[in-house]
Scaffold this motif. Structure first.
Motif, PDB file in Angstrom:
ATOM      1  N   LYS A 180       0.840  -1.198   0.000  1.00  0.00           N
ATOM      2  CA  LYS A 180       0.000   0.000   0.000  1.00  0.00           C
ATOM      3  C   LYS A 180       0.879   1.253   0.000  1.00  0.00           C
ATOM      4  N   LYS A 181       1.932   1.233   0.833  1.00  0.00           N
ATOM      5  CA  LYS A 181       2.816   2.392   0.934  1.00  0.00           C
ATOM      6  C   LYS A 181       3.584   2.626  -0.361  1.00  0.00           C
ATOM      7  N   VAL A 182       4.066   1.557  -0.998  1.00  0.00           N
ATOM      8  CA  VAL A 182       4.825   1.729  -2.247  1.00  0.00           C
ATOM      9  C   VAL A 182       3.951   2.399  -3.305  1.00  0.00           C
ATOM     10  N   ARG A 183       2.704   1.936  -3.423  1.00  0.00           N
ATOM     11  CA  ARG A 183       1.791   2.550  -4.400  1.00  0.00           C
ATOM     12  C   ARG A 183       1.528   4.014  -4.044  1.00  0.00           C
ATOM     13  N   GLU A 184       1.335   4.262  -2.752  1.00  0.00           N
ATOM     14  CA  GLU A 184       1.046   5.608  -2.269  1.00  0.00           C
ATOM     15  C   GLU A 184       2.219   6.560  -2.553  1.00  0.00           C
ATOM     16  N   GLU A 185       3.439   6.083  -2.238  1.00  0.00           N
ATOM     17  CA  GLU A 185       4.614   6.938  -2.419  1.00  0.00           C
ATOM     18  C   GLU A 185       4.879   7.196  -3.900  1.00  0.00           C
ATOM     19  N   ALA A 186       4.608   6.203  -4.735  1.00  0.00           N
ATOM     20  CA  ALA A 186       4.753   6.412  -6.184  1.00  0.00           C
ATOM     21  C   ALA A 186       3.810   7.529  -6.628  1.00  0.00           C
ATOM     22  N   GLY A 187       2.601   7.498  -6.105  1.00  0.00           N
ATOM     23  CA  GLY A 187       1.628   8.544  -6.420  1.00  0.00           C
ATOM     24  C   GLY A 187       2.089   9.916  -5.942  1.00  0.00           C
ATOM     25  N   GLU A 188       2.666   9.935  -4.742  1.00  0.00           N
ATOM     26  CA  GLU A 188       3.137  11.216  -4.201  1.00  0.00           C
ATOM     27  C   GLU A 188       4.304  11.768  -5.014  1.00  0.00           C
ATOM     28  N   LEU A 189       5.179  10.864  -5.483  1.00  0.00           N
ATOM     29  CA  LEU A 189       6.278  11.313  -6.343  1.00  0.00           C
ATOM     30  C   LEU A 189       5.721  11.928  -7.636  1.00  0.00           C
ATOM     31  N   CYS A 190       4.736  11.260  -8.228  1.00  0.00           N
ATOM     32  CA  CYS A 190       4.129  11.775  -9.457  1.00  0.00           C
ATOM     33  C   CYS A 190       3.483  13.142  -9.215  1.00  0.00           C
ATOM     34  N   GLN A 191       2.855  13.287  -8.059  1.00  0.00           N
ATOM     35  CA  GLN A 191       2.195  14.567  -7.749  1.00  0.00           C
ATOM     36  C   GLN A 191       3.173  15.732  -7.667  1.00  0.00           C
ATOM     37  N   THR A 192       4.400  15.447  -7.265  1.00  0.00           N
ATOM     38  CA  THR A 192       5.369  16.558  -7.204  1.00  0.00           C
ATOM     39  C   THR A 192       5.548  17.176  -8.580  1.00  0.00           C
ATOM     40  N   LEU A 193       5.440  16.339  -9.622  1.00  0.00           N
ATOM     41  CA  LEU A 193       5.528  16.856 -10.993  1.00  0.00           C
ATOM     42  C   LEU A 193       4.196  17.446 -11.424  1.00  0.00           C
ATOM     43  N   GLU A 194       3.133  16.679 -11.186  1.00  0.00           N
ATOM     44  CA  GLU A 194       1.806  17.096 -11.660  1.00  0.00           C
ATOM     45  C   GLU A 194       1.353  18.405 -11.032  1.00  0.00           C
ATOM     46  N   LYS A 195       1.722  18.609  -9.758  1.00  0.00           N
ATOM     47  CA  LYS A 195       1.290  19.816  -9.056  1.00  0.00           C
ATOM     48  C   LYS A 195       2.431  20.810  -8.842  1.00  0.00           C
ATOM     49  N   SER A 196       3.551  20.557  -9.552  1.00  0.00           N
ATOM     50  CA  SER A 196       4.709  21.475  -9.462  1.00  0.00           C
ATOM     51  C   SER A 196       5.062  21.808  -8.021  1.00  0.00           C
ATOM     52  N   GLU A 197       5.296  20.773  -7.232  1.00  0.00           N
ATOM     53  CA  GLU A 197       5.557  20.994  -5.812  1.00  0.00           C
ATOM     54  C   GLU A 197       7.000  21.388  -5.511  1.00  0.00           C
ATOM     55  N   GLY A 198       7.861  21.344  -6.530  1.00  0.00           N
ATOM     56  CA  GLY A 198       9.226  21.817  -6.326  1.00  0.00           C
ATOM     57  C   GLY A 198      10.243  20.693  -6.181  1.00  0.00           C
ATOM     58  N   ARG A 199      11.507  21.066  -6.368  1.00  0.00           N
ATOM     59  CA  ARG A 199      12.598  20.111  -6.398  1.00  0.00           C
ATOM     60  C   ARG A 199      12.791  19.398  -5.056  1.00  0.00           C
ATOM     61  N   GLU A 200      12.711  20.166  -3.981  1.00  0.00           N
ATOM     62  CA  GLU A 200      12.975  19.563  -2.672  1.00  0.00           C
ATOM     63  C   GLU A 200      11.943  18.482  -2.339  1.00  0.00           C
ATOM     64  N   ARG A 201      10.692  18.812  -2.617  1.00  0.00           N
ATOM     65  CA  ARG A 201       9.597  17.870  -2.396  1.00  0.00           C
ATOM     66  C   ARG A 201       9.798  16.611  -3.270  1.00  0.00           C
ATOM     67  N   ALA A 202      10.244  16.799  -4.505  1.00  0.00           N
ATOM     68  CA  ALA A 202      10.469  15.663  -5.410  1.00  0.00           C
ATOM     69  C   ALA A 202      11.559  14.743  -4.859  1.00  0.00           C
ATOM     70  N   ALA A 203      12.665  15.341  -4.384  1.00  0.00           N
ATOM     71  CA  ALA A 203      13.749  14.540  -3.810  1.00  0.00           C
ATOM     72  C   ALA A 203      13.249  13.774  -2.584  1.00  0.00           C
ATOM     73  N   SER A 204      12.448  14.435  -1.779  1.00  0.00           N
ATOM     74  CA  SER A 204      11.934  13.813  -0.551  1.00  0.00           C
ATOM     75  C   SER A 204      10.987  12.652  -0.872  1.00  0.00           C
ATOM     76  N   GLU A 205      10.116  12.844  -1.871  1.00  0.00           N
ATOM     77  CA  GLU A 205       9.175  11.775  -2.228  1.00  0.00           C
ATOM     78  C   GLU A 205       9.894  10.608  -2.898  1.00  0.00           C
TER      79      GLU A 205
END
Ligand SMILES: [Zn+2]
Ligand SMILES: [Zn+2]
Ligand SMILES: [Zn+2]
Ligand SMILES: [Zn+2]
Ligand SMILES: [Zn+2]
Ligand SMILES: [Zn+2]
Ligand SMILES: [Zn+2]
Ligand SMILES: [Zn+2]
Ligand SMILES: [Zn+2]
Lengths: 252, 252
Positions: free
Chosen positions: B181-206
């Motif tokens: 469940k967590k792996v799927r969730e984290e993959a989604g969160e990584l994608c959201q950093t791009l989709e919602k332009s959350e920034g470089r730091e957030r992308a590295a963290s996800e």
């Protein structure tokens, strides 16, 4: 004459550590500086007892120069100091690793590592000098860094007029929606290897898929694997356990 | 007397390569053996011109022993040869990297690398000898391998009677459904950093989140990051471009 040895009291256990080493006839051990996050070998030099002592006390990579016959601290003129996190000794105690994170370029030429030479030789018999577009081509890139560079090259190549069908990486880079779709898909496929007991080989393969597609997503955001690894180390360092920081980082 | 130099004809560009090197007064350069996939520094020794020549011709790591005053091929007695993929020279041409994949342990003691020593010294001033349960604690582990080991330790600790609240890693290891469940969730969160332009730091963290949880999933299946990296290298080697093999590997 050997350089002055500092009083060996600041770092716990240091005298025992130094007395176990097997210095060569000229009083030196080889020292390899390795990047703590990426694993890159940054530079190689030699150290005498005093240089090791100074490294252990200052936590800045210090060496003995055979040509200048003296101790030197990397960065003392350039400012590009190398922060030494841990020091390791090999099996016969004549070779040292400084596991480090560098402040800036490690090579006096301004290169990231000292192994940027164009005279690298592939065992395939192809001398690479002249036959390259990226200086990093000459550095000893391990698999993860090599993959990262391949993706970066595809990105650069997209600026050029294309010939023929674009590579899969180029398609992903040109279509962020597709890249995101693939990352979610590959994460699901990795999970399925466990859920459906598809076996170890399949799991390794799906993890490779996921890693590759996630790295494309990172490239699209200008994020390097080095930054990701640094973040993982920061979490482990701060909390002592990586998972703790990982949970704190979660918004929910 | 120097060892007999083989005719330098088998490997293209080899004589030029060797003539550019800056051998020390005793005719040697330092050689660092690095694992091509994991980046681990496996061993360090020295080589004369003849040893380098032999390495380039046989593709097996060969050195010159200062104590035995002779050339030796790693593995010639143990069978644990080291396959050299590429050879690199540093900025001042006196230090070499053999980028390699080893057949078995690289150290004559049977250890994976020569830096398993218990006399490692942390710059925090804590001598680690005696104060450990894992020999690998003393090896210079870079961030990814260190994280992998942390997860493996949590797994081992689960065999012991637990004290207090289990760590997050232990909870994931004990609950494969949660891990997936967590792996799927984290993959989604990584994608959201791009989709919602959350920034470089957030992308590295996800990406760090995703990598960590995916590595827990690998541990549950007994798969090492080394295997994943080897698979990524195999794809790049076979196809010349990693993405090609990646697509071929897909069932659909
Ligand atoms: Zn540091
Ligand atoms: Zn040694
Ligand atoms: Zn240099
Ligand atoms: Zn170049
Ligand atoms: Zn897949
Ligand atoms: Zn090989
Ligand atoms: Zn050098
Ligand atoms: Zn050894
Ligand atoms: Zn997350």
């Amino acid at each position: 004459a050997p350089a002055l040895v500092q009083p060996e009291t600041d770092v716990n256990g240091m005298p025992q550590f130094l007395s176990k080493l097997k210095f060569s006839q000229d009083g030196l051990v080889a020292v390899i500086v390795q990047h703590i996050d990426t694993g890159e070998v940054l530079m190689q030099a030699f150290a005498d007892r005093a240089a090791l002592n100074e490294t252990l006390q200052t936590r800045l990579a210090t060496f003995y120069s055979r040509s200048r016959k003296g101790r030197w601290c990397k960065g003392e003129t350039s400012g590009a100091f190398i922060h030494v996190h841990k020091v390791f000794v090999d099996c016969d105690r004549d070779s040292i690793i400084y596991l480090s994170d560098p402040i800036g370029p490690s090579c006096h030429t301004g290169a990231r590592t000292c192994w940027f030479s164009e005279t690298s030789l592939s065992v395939d018999g192809v001398q690479e000098a002249g036959d390259h577009t990226h200086h990093a081509d000459h550095a000893p890139q391990t698999t993860l860094l090599s993959l990262e560079q391949t993706i970066a090259k595809r990105r650069e190549a997209m600026q050029q007029p294309s010939e023929g069908k674009p590579s899969w990486t180029a398609r992903l880079l040109g279509n962020p929606e597709l890249a995101c779709k693939k990352v979610r898909e590959e994460a699901g496929e990795l999970c399925q290897t466990l859920e459906k007991s598809e076996g170890r080989e399949r799991a390794a393969s799906e993890m490779a898929d996921l890693l590759y597609h996630a790295m494309v997503l990172l490239n699209l955001q200008g994020v390097s694997m080095e930054e990701v690894l640094r973040e993982l180390r920061r979490r482990e360092g701060v909390s002592g356990v990586v998972e703790k920081a990982s949970r704190q980082a979660k918004p929910q």
